[in-house]
Design an enzyme around this catalytic site. Structure first.
Site, PDB file in Angstrom:
ATOM      1  N   GLY A   1       0.767  -1.241   0.000  1.00 46.18           N
ATOM      2  CA  GLY A   1       0.000   0.000   0.000  1.00 46.18           C
ATOM      3  C   GLY A   1       0.798   1.292   0.000  1.00 46.18           C
TER       4      GLY A   1
ATOM      5  CD  GLU B   1       1.328   0.299   7.131  1.00 47.72           C
ATOM      6  OE1 GLU B   1       1.183   0.343   5.886  1.00 47.72           O
ATOM      7  OE2 GLU B   1       0.728  -0.523   7.846  1.00 47.72           O
ATOM      8  CG  ASP B   2      -1.441   1.415   3.420  1.00 46.47           C
ATOM      9  OD1 ASP B   2      -1.237   1.175   4.627  1.00 46.47           O
ATOM     10  OD2 ASP B   2      -1.996   0.600   2.659  1.00 46.47           O
TER      11      ASP B   2
ATOM     12  CG  ASP C   1      -8.448   0.737  10.341  1.00 45.55           C
ATOM     13  OD1 ASP C   1      -9.174   1.577  10.862  1.00 45.55           O
ATOM     14  OD2 ASP C   1      -8.899  -0.304   9.816  1.00 45.55           O
TER      15      ASP C   1
ATOM     16  CG  PHE D   1     -12.395   0.093   2.818  1.00 39.87           C
ATOM     17  CD1 PHE D   1     -11.563  -0.557   3.725  1.00 39.87           C
ATOM     18  CD2 PHE D   1     -12.192  -0.122   1.468  1.00 39.87           C
ATOM     19  CE1 PHE D   1     -10.561  -1.410   3.294  1.00 39.87           C
ATOM     20  CE2 PHE D   1     -11.186  -0.985   1.016  1.00 39.87           C
ATOM     21  CZ  PHE D   1     -10.374  -1.621   1.937  1.00 39.87           C
ATOM     22  CB  VAL D   2      -9.940   5.464   1.517  1.00 39.96           C
ATOM     23  CG1 VAL D   2     -10.890   6.417   2.226  1.00 39.96           C
ATOM     24  CG2 VAL D   2      -8.754   5.136   2.414  1.00 39.96           C
TER      25      VAL D   2
ATOM     26  CG  ASP E   1      -5.716  -3.598  -1.572  1.00 31.80           C
ATOM     27  OD1 ASP E   1      -5.403  -3.074  -0.492  1.00 31.80           O
ATOM     28  OD2 ASP E   1      -6.053  -4.793  -1.663  1.00 31.80           O
TER      29      ASP E   1
ATOM     30  NE  ARG F   1      -2.270  -3.177  -4.163  1.00 28.69           N
ATOM     31  CZ  ARG F   1      -2.293  -3.304  -2.829  1.00 28.69           C
ATOM     32  NH1 ARG F   1      -2.159  -2.271  -2.059  1.00 28.69           N
ATOM     33  NH2 ARG F   1      -2.438  -4.494  -2.287  1.00 28.69           N
TER      34      ARG F   1
HETATM   35  P1  5GP Z   1      -4.363  -1.638  11.155  1.00 26.68           P
HETATM   36  O1  5GP Z   1      -3.446  -2.737  11.578  1.00 26.68           O
HETATM   37  O2  5GP Z   1      -3.914  -0.260  11.603  1.00 26.68           O
HETATM   38  O3  5GP Z   1      -5.786  -1.912  11.521  1.00 26.68           O
HETATM   39  O4  5GP Z   1      -4.454  -1.693   9.610  1.00 26.68           O
HETATM   40  C1  5GP Z   1      -3.528  -1.281   8.762  1.00 26.68           C
HETATM   41  C2  5GP Z   1      -3.809  -1.889   7.409  1.00 26.68           C
HETATM   42  O5  5GP Z   1      -5.216  -2.111   7.176  1.00 26.68           O
HETATM   43  C3  5GP Z   1      -3.383  -0.925   6.358  1.00 26.68           C
HETATM   44  O6  5GP Z   1      -2.016  -1.091   6.034  1.00 26.68           O
HETATM   45  C4  5GP Z   1      -4.309  -1.285   5.210  1.00 26.68           C
HETATM   46  O7  5GP Z   1      -3.778  -2.337   4.458  1.00 26.68           O
HETATM   47  C5  5GP Z   1      -5.564  -1.790   5.858  1.00 26.68           C
HETATM   48  N1  5GP Z   1      -6.604  -0.749   5.859  1.00 26.68           N
HETATM   49  C6  5GP Z   1      -7.155  -0.140   6.920  1.00 26.68           C
HETATM   50  N2  5GP Z   1      -8.078   0.772   6.542  1.00 26.68           N
HETATM   51  C7  5GP Z   1      -8.099   0.734   5.193  1.00 26.68           C
HETATM   52  C8  5GP Z   1      -8.833   1.468   4.203  1.00 26.68           C
HETATM   53  O8  5GP Z   1      -9.659   2.352   4.456  1.00 26.68           O
HETATM   54  N3  5GP Z   1      -8.561   1.155   2.895  1.00 26.68           N
HETATM   55  C9  5GP Z   1      -7.657   0.205   2.537  1.00 26.68           C
HETATM   56  N4  5GP Z   1      -7.491  -0.010   1.246  1.00 26.68           N
HETATM   57  N5  5GP Z   1      -6.948  -0.490   3.442  1.00 26.68           N
HETATM   58  C10 5GP Z   1      -7.170  -0.233   4.766  1.00 26.68           C
END
Ligand code: 5GP
Length: 188
Positions: free
Chosen positions: A43, A98-99, A102, A151-152, A158, A164
């Site tokens: 990402g 990181e992208d 969350d 969710f983006v 992706d 992407r």
């Molecule tokens: P976390 O461990 O902080 O919950 O999640 C991080 C990962 O969840 C991100 O690197 C991403 O891959 C995925 N993710 C969380 N929210 C989104 C979103 O809104 N869109 C996308 N495409 N991926 C997300």
């Protein structure tokens, strides 16, 4: 691909302007130092490619890939490395890219894992921050945009490995992502 988008949150121009600002801030903060930038696949690829061109201090970059188990639009918290970096980060100034953060579980795992390798310093830079969904307390050191619980996709992010390449960051129409599939989600 316009038909799958419900809303554009950030245009290519808005992203470029923010990336420039982040690059300027990072360049200032690391003046006189050399950086090792660690991009989290897949990402962060587009973000990292643009960001490093705005960083004026010398740097090397490497890539890491992690996998989390669970539904494709949420994280379960079980994270593992599926491709590690090749370089040693001992005594290096490391910036993880990181992208999106969350729940915070992926970033925490990365910070914990990388800090055990004794870097001189370790900071994180995320394109997007979704603080309303945090499961643990973690704040990225640099952050492009704070977003609501949507969710983006686009600019590297992706849904089921698609979208992407969109140059903007957009919210998909609910009917596109409501068909959640379970299983292992690779590459973030
Ligand atoms: P976390 O461990 O902080 O919950 O999640 C991080 C990962 O969840 C991100 O690197 C991403 O891959 C995925 N993710 C969380 N929210 C989104 C979103 O809104 N869109 C996308 N495409 N991926 C997300």
């Amino acid at each position: 691909m316009k038909e799958v988008m419900a809303e554009v949150l950030f245009s290519p121009e808005a992203i470029a302007a923010r990336v420039k600002e982040l690059g300027a801030q990072i360049s200032k903060d690391y003046e006189g130092k050399e950086l090792v930038v660690v991009g989290v696949l897949k990402g962060s690829l587009l973000f990292m490619a643009d960001l490093i061109r705005e960083i004026k201090t010398p740097l090397r970059y490497d890539l890491i890939a992690v996998s989390s188990y669970g539904a494709s639009t949420s994280s379960s918290g079980i994270v593992r490395i599926i491709k590690d970096i090749d370089v040693s980060i001992e005594n290096e100034h490391v910036l993880v890219i990181e992208d999106i953060v969350d729940t915070g579980l992926t970033l925490r795992y990365l910070i914990t894992t990388l800090s055990s390798r004794q870097p001189a310093s370790l900071k994180s830079c995320v394109l997007l921050d979704k603080p309303s969904r945090r499961k643990i307390e973690i704040t990225p050191d640099y952050n492009g945009f704070v977003i609501p619980d949507r969710f983006v996709v686009g600019y590297g992010l992706d849904f089921a490995q698609r979208y992407r390449q969109l140059p903007m960051i957009a919210v998909l129409k609910p009917e596109v992502y409501s068909a959640e599939k379970n299983g292992e989600k690779e590459g973030n």
